[in-house]
Design an enzyme around this catalytic site. Structure first.
Site, PDB file in Angstrom:
ATOM      1  N   CYS A 180      -0.519  14.467  -6.743  1.00 28.22           N
ATOM      2  CA  CYS A 180      -1.093  14.125  -7.067  1.00 28.22           C
ATOM      3  C   CYS A 180      -2.320  13.205  -7.144  1.00 28.22           C
ATOM      4  CB  CYS A 180       0.441  13.100  -8.275  1.00 28.22           C
ATOM      5  SG  CYS A 180       0.208  12.159  -9.972  1.00 28.22           S
TER       6      CYS A 180
ATOM      7  N   LYS B  95       0.724  -1.738  -0.347  1.00 26.29           N
ATOM      8  CA  LYS B  95       0.041   0.425  -0.190  1.00 26.29           C
ATOM      9  C   LYS B  95       0.303   0.902  -0.477  1.00 26.29           C
ATOM     10  CE  LYS B  95      -3.100   0.168   3.513  1.00 26.29           C
ATOM     11  NZ  LYS B  95      -3.668   0.249   4.016  1.00 26.29           N
TER      12      LYS B  95
HETATM   13  S1  FES Z   1      -2.311  14.617 -10.733  1.00 27.88           S
HETATM   14 FE1  FES Z   1      -0.289  13.408 -11.492  1.00 27.88          FE
HETATM   15  S2  FES Z   1       0.607  14.798 -12.344  1.00 27.88           S
HETATM   16 FE2  FES Z   1      -0.181  15.831 -11.742  1.00 27.88          FE
END
Ligand code: FES
Length: 132
Positions: free
Chosen positions: A93, A76
């Site tokens: 991200c 995980k």
């Molecule tokens: S959301 Fe993954 S690189 Fe921008």
């Protein structure tokens, strides 16, 4: 339809019943060369079907994964970012394609172009620090 029906009801059962499969474990050691040769085609067929099935299941399982490459050696992926370490804002991200994980590096743009998706990062910000 008759061909399939006959194949399933007669041909395959007759073929399988004609195979020299011994009734006991010790019988395997008494098989002759001809017997082993007779067992090769069904063994290869079962092995081939099993292999293709395994590969198909494996590929479909991988296709359903959101994370293609980040830390695949662990069960995980969990990241901690101390709020005190965020100076003004942190851009995190959510597409799992960033080379600078867990931070966004803009890789979502290419992913969105390829897939037609609209994924983007999450921005964590200090309201107080940003307005000052
Ligand atoms: S959301 Fe993954 S690189 Fe921008």
């Amino acid at each position: 339809m008759y061909i399939i029906s006959n194949l399933v009801k007669n041909t395959i059962p007759n073929y399988l019943s004609s195979l020299p499969i011994p009734d006991t474990f010790g019988g395997w050691f008494q098989l002759g060369v001809r017997d082993w040769i007779a067992l090769l085609p069904p063994t290869i067929a079962v092995g081939g079907i099993s292999y293709v099935s395994y590969q198909t299941i494996k590929k479909s399982r991988e296709a359903g994964q959101i994370n293609p490459s980040i830390r695949k050696d662990i069960n995980k992926v969990v990241d901690f970012i101390d709020i005190e370490d965020i100076t003004e804002k942190a851009v995190l991200c959510r597409c799992w394609r960033s080379k600078n994980w867990p931070y966004c590096d803009g890789a979502h743009g290419l992913l969105n172009k390829i897939t037609g998706d609209n994924t983007g990062p999450v921005v964590v910000r200090h309201k107080e620090k940003e307005t000052k």
